[in-house]
Design an enzyme around this catalytic site. Structure first.
Site, short mmCIF file in Angstrom:
data_model
loop_
_atom_site.label_atom_id
_atom_site.label_comp_id
_atom_site.label_asym_id
_atom_site.label_seq_id
_atom_site.Cartn_x
_atom_site.Cartn_y
_atom_site.Cartn_z
N LYS A 559 0.92 -1.50 -0.21
CA LYS A 559 0.06 0.12 -0.26
C LYS A 559 0.82 0.98 -0.02
O LYS A 559 2.46 1.11 -0.02
CB LYS A 559 -1.32 -0.28 1.58
CG LYS A 559 -0.03 -0.33 2.36
CD LYS A 559 -0.90 -0.63 3.69
CE LYS A 559 -1.32 -1.23 3.92
NZ LYS A 559 -3.01 -2.01 3.89
N ARG A 560 0.42 2.54 -0.55
CA ARG A 560 1.26 3.72 0.18
C ARG A 560 1.95 3.62 1.59
O ARG A 560 1.61 3.20 2.52
CB ARG A 560 0.43 4.60 -0.07
CG ARG A 560 -0.05 5.41 -1.37
CD ARG A 560 0.76 5.01 -2.83
NE ARG A 560 1.61 6.49 -2.18
CZ ARG A 560 1.85 7.75 -3.19
NH1 ARG A 560 0.92 7.59 -4.12
NH2 ARG A 560 2.15 8.94 -3.41
N LYS A 671 -8.94 -7.80 -1.57
CA LYS A 671 -7.45 -8.50 -2.71
C LYS A 671 -7.58 -9.05 -1.83
O LYS A 671 -7.33 -10.29 -2.88
CB LYS A 671 -6.61 -7.42 -3.27
CG LYS A 671 -7.94 -6.25 -4.41
CD LYS A 671 -6.58 -5.06 -4.56
CE LYS A 671 -7.69 -4.12 -5.10
NZ LYS A 671 -6.43 -2.75 -5.50
#
Ligand code: GPU
Length: 833
Positions: A559-560, A671
């Site tokens: 993720k960021r 996901k």
């Protein structure tokens, strides 16, 4: 002109037989690429294949447009500054149901299908979750056969490409268009003019009414580039319409620049700058003039485009809101509220009250964050210089709005100041979230917890004013890209047992629940995961030169990079485990590979140092002969849609460890779960709902709740006390401070450790012990392969709620009031000639 459309159904370029596909491919190589196989490059082959597929999409696209034109149906317009689409080719093959056939065709021609798919540069026109959500949503809109357009910006440079040099992030420009983009069609005939800057003047019209005229300082052209978006096995092909900025040719350079050729070229350059580059900041406002210009540019083009459609369909302006439901993806397009008002008032001469009713009934606003630093505000002088007329309109909206508040909350001056569209505390700002709230009929958060916190905190005053506007719409992700395309072996294992109805109706996966108790099924499930891990291990070796063991647990945090997402908490646990293993080599823990991926905003120095922290700890552990066969730490460079498609299917464990109350939803969490990874997570964002769905016994929970976080802060949080009283935590921090992971350089991570010891705004220390304990539970659980696999299966088959089809159905019913329009292909009832 009448045209018989029948021949286009079984044309050489549209037929789906293998022979015709082959012929089409070779024709495109010859006629479009101008190549013969002897000289063709891989990119030529990719483009020839892409055009062959595009040819086969056009009939649906043209039929869809024609159907919509004739039906005049309500249309959803999703306005978003970001669309993080990922590669189109594979997805289009999946949605057309011809993936297998095309793979065969390509291989029969002696080419490597995987290589051709990999040749596509991904359109990375987004930063992370917000942009990817927009992409999942337009996939679901098309699959549900809802008339819809995605409107955004065609950035010439998308999100930068990340490389890692000496453990640090380096950025390279993303030249995604350099080899040509076969999926888009420019529509210069639908260009729009956008004004910027200048001033306003009052004048009296023919009827003696006082009106306002905006005299802009410059005009730029917006050229729409359309990309077809297919539904999954439907005839629907919707449109993603992205605007590119250009200098207007009609602009009289002689007059404006006094024959100054260089000045004219300059003007062209500044015009083109608007759509040049995506701002790489995630949840951080940039405050730059160009960013405001980008926002206004695509919003103005898009609204004018809607007005164009209204006119050709002969729908009266007063019914604008019946024809269009416009969703604001965060506040980036919130200027649309003022722009629609301006268009109606100044250009179509509608009365204020009518214009305001149309506007409010048109827009709905989705909020995506609770972080105060992400809430967009524009300094008044900057705003006035770019959009002078809009500022006047905002003042008028504000004055009428505050009158309404005054009546409802008599005498409550503090409330007025809090609600005002203008932040008047010191330097004055326009508050874009307030503009969005006032101008919309619906306001939603993106997970249940987030929607609750919006009402209690960030938008509390608006909730008290208009409780009826507030909703929740929990995010979702598309199972087409995130299961079928990325994890084909898992998808066929599932379809073998329950058919493929689950692809459009993900709740059907629950039919597989009993299979969790079936030893043979568990073995097949494990083998699929294992094969995905082997493939990923090869990828890792190619990219980083690090050898990882597919037998080990693959533990991902992708993720960021952000302090609130707490990648550094993950690192603190790794160091503590490392230390325990050194002290006690007999410790019974399963081998684990800790994998990280994500980009840091180029100006976010702490985030960049967190990357250096991960790679530095990795360097020590991966080289330590006592340990390197038991744990490894890997930073996967350039996390994006393409690498994500390899990662989720290969994951055993998903790290969702943000400080409770900070992650609005998360979508990576979904996901992972869909692909059979277990989650270790806090009660934050959609984690709460994932845990509800998969069952508490199949989820590793740790940490403070949002309420506890709030209470701890209120009572005074002292991170230093945790350091002093927890010897494990002290050990870890002291190792870092002493330079053990920085070749003796005690300064490298000093800023990070001092920040934690003295401030720790995201409460890593408060959650540390709970996290470490929970990780021990994870390790114990992984040792029992049967039980782990059972939990993995239950995670996947109970994730039906997190299909973006469910989210979109709820938006359609509750906010957009939009209904499906099934598409009949043109020529269906005509005789082929
Ligand atoms: N999000 Br605001 C972004 O990716 N970028 C932003 O600028 C803003 C929010 C994310 C949230 O952080 C994430 O929790 C959420 O799942 C996602 O938007 C989609 O709603």
């Amino acid at each position: 002109m009448e045209q018989n459309t029948a021949p286009y159904r079984e044309h050489n370029r549209t037929s789906l037989t293998k022979e015709k596909l082959k012929q089409g491919f070779l024709d495109n190589l010859y006629f479009i690429q101008g190549k013969f196989p002897t000289l063709a490059s891989r990119n030529d082959y990719y483009l020839a294949l892409a055009y062959t597929i595009r040819d086969r999409m056009l009939h649906r696209w043209i039929s869809t447009a024609t159907n919509y034109y004739e039906s005049g149906a309500r249309t959803v317009c999703y306005l978003s500054a970001e669309f993080l689409m990922g590669p189109h080719l594979g997805n289009n093959l999946v949605n057309m149901g011809i993936f297998g056939m095309v793979k065969e065709v390509v291989e029969e021609l002696g080419l490597n299908f995987e290589e051709l798919l990999a040749q596509e540069e991904e359109p990375g026109l987004g930063n992370g979750g917000l942009g990817r959500l927009a992409a999942c949503f337009i996939d679901s809109l098309a699959t549900l056969e809802i008339p819809a357009l995605g409107y955004g910006i065609r950035y010439e440079f998308g999100i930068f490409e990340q490389t890692i040099v000496d453990g640090w992030q380096m950025e390279k420009t993303d030249k995604w268009l350099r080899n040509g983009n076969p999926w888009e069609v420019p529509r210069p005939e639908w260009a729009q003019e956008v004004r910027l800057g200048g001033h306003t003047e009052q004048y009296t019209d023919e009827n003696g009414r006082l009106r306002v005229r905006w005299v802009p300082a410059k005009i730029v052209l917006g050229i729409p580039y359309d990309t077809p978006i297919l539904g999954y096995r439907t005839n629907t092909a919707n449109t993603l319409r992205l605007w590119k900025s250009e200098a207007p040719e009609s602009f009289d350079f002689e007059v404006f620049n006094r024959g100054d050729y260089y000045g004219a070229v300059d003007q062209k350059v500044t015009s083109e700058n608007i759509s040049k580059v995506l701002y790489p900041n995630d949840e951080q406002l940039s405050g730059k003039q160009l960013r405001l210009e980008q926002q206004y540019f695509f919003v103005s083009c898009s609204l004018r485009d809607m007005l164009r459609v209204l006119a050709i369909q002969n729908i009266p302006l007063s019914r604008f809101h019946e024809k269009f439901a416009v969703q604001l993806n965060d506040t980036h397009p919130a200027i649309a509220v003022a722009e629609l008002m301006r268009l109606l008032l100044d250009e179509y001469l509608v009365d204020w009250d009518d214009a305001w009713e149309i506007t409010q009934r048109t827009f709905a606003y989705t909020n995506h964050t609770l972080l105060p630093e992400a809430l967009e505000q524009w300094p008044l002088p900057l705003f006035a210089s770019v959009l002078p007329r809009h500022l006047e309109i905002i003042f008028e909206i504000n004055s009428r709005f505050l009158d309404e508040v005054r009546i409802k909350f008599l005498g409550d001056e503090a409330r007025l100041a809090r609600l005002s569209l203008i932040n008047e505390g010191g330097e004055r700002y326009v508050r874009m979230a307030h503009l969005a709230c006032v101008g919309s009929h619906a306001i939603n958060g993106v997970a249940e917890l987030h929607s609750e916190l919006l009402k209690q905190d960030v938008l509390k005053d608006f909730y008290e004013l208009w409780p009826e506007k507030f909703r929740n719409k929990t995010n979702g992700v598309t199972p087409r890209r995130w299961m079928i395309l990325s994890n084909p072996s898992l998808a066929s294992l599932v379809s073998d047992r329950i058919g493929n109805g689950w692809v459009r109706d993900l709740e059907q996966l629950r039919q597989l629940e009993p299979m969790a108790d079936d030893a043979d099924f568990r073995k097949e499930w494990w083998d699929v995961k294992r094969a995905n891990k082997v493939a990923f291990a090869q990828y890792i070796f190619k990219r980083t030169g690090i050898l990882v063991d597919p037998e080990s647990m693959f533990d991902f945090q992708v993720k960021r990079i952000h302090e609130y997402k707490r990648q550094h908490l993950n690192v603190l646990h790794i160091i503590s485990l490392y230390r325990r293993l050194k002290e006690n080599p007999n410790l019974e823990v399963p081998p684990r590979t800790f994998l990280f991926g994500g980009k840091a905003a180029p100006g976010y120095h702490t985030a960049k140092r967190m990357i250096k922290l991960i790679t530095s700890v990795g360097e020590v552990i991966n080289r330590d002969p006592d340990i390197r066969d038991r744990i490894k730490v890997v930073f996967v460079p350039n996390f994006n849609v393409t690498t994500g498609q390899k990662i989720y299917p290969a994951a055993d464990l998903s790290e969702q460890i943000s400080t409770a109350g900070k992650e609005a939803s998360g979508t990576g969490n979904m996901k992972f779960s869909m692909n059979g990874a277990l989650t270790i997570g806090t009660l934050d964002g959609a984690n709460v709902e994932i845990r509800e769905e998969v069952g508490a016994e199949n989820f590793f929970l740790f940490g403070l709740t949002a309420d506890e976080v709030y209470a701890l802060r209120a009572s005074g949080y002292h991170p230093y006390d945790y350091y002093n009283t927890n010897p494990h935590l002290k050990d870890v921090i002291d190792l870092l401070r002493g330079g053990s992971f920085s070749r003796g350089d005690a300064d490298l991570f000093r800023g990070l450790t001092d920040g934690l010891l003295h401030h720790d705004p995201y409460l890593l220390f408060a959650d540390f012990q709970s996290y470490v304990d929970c990780q021990e539970e994870v390790s114990r659980a992984y040792l029992d392969r049967d039980h782990w696999t059972r939990m993995s299966i239950l995670n996947a088959v109970r994730s039906g709620k997190f299909s973006s089809d469910r989210s979109i159905r709820q938006y359609c019913e509750d906010i957009w009031k939009a209904e499906p329009v099934p598409i009949t292909l043109l020529g269906q009832n005509e005789e082929p000639t």
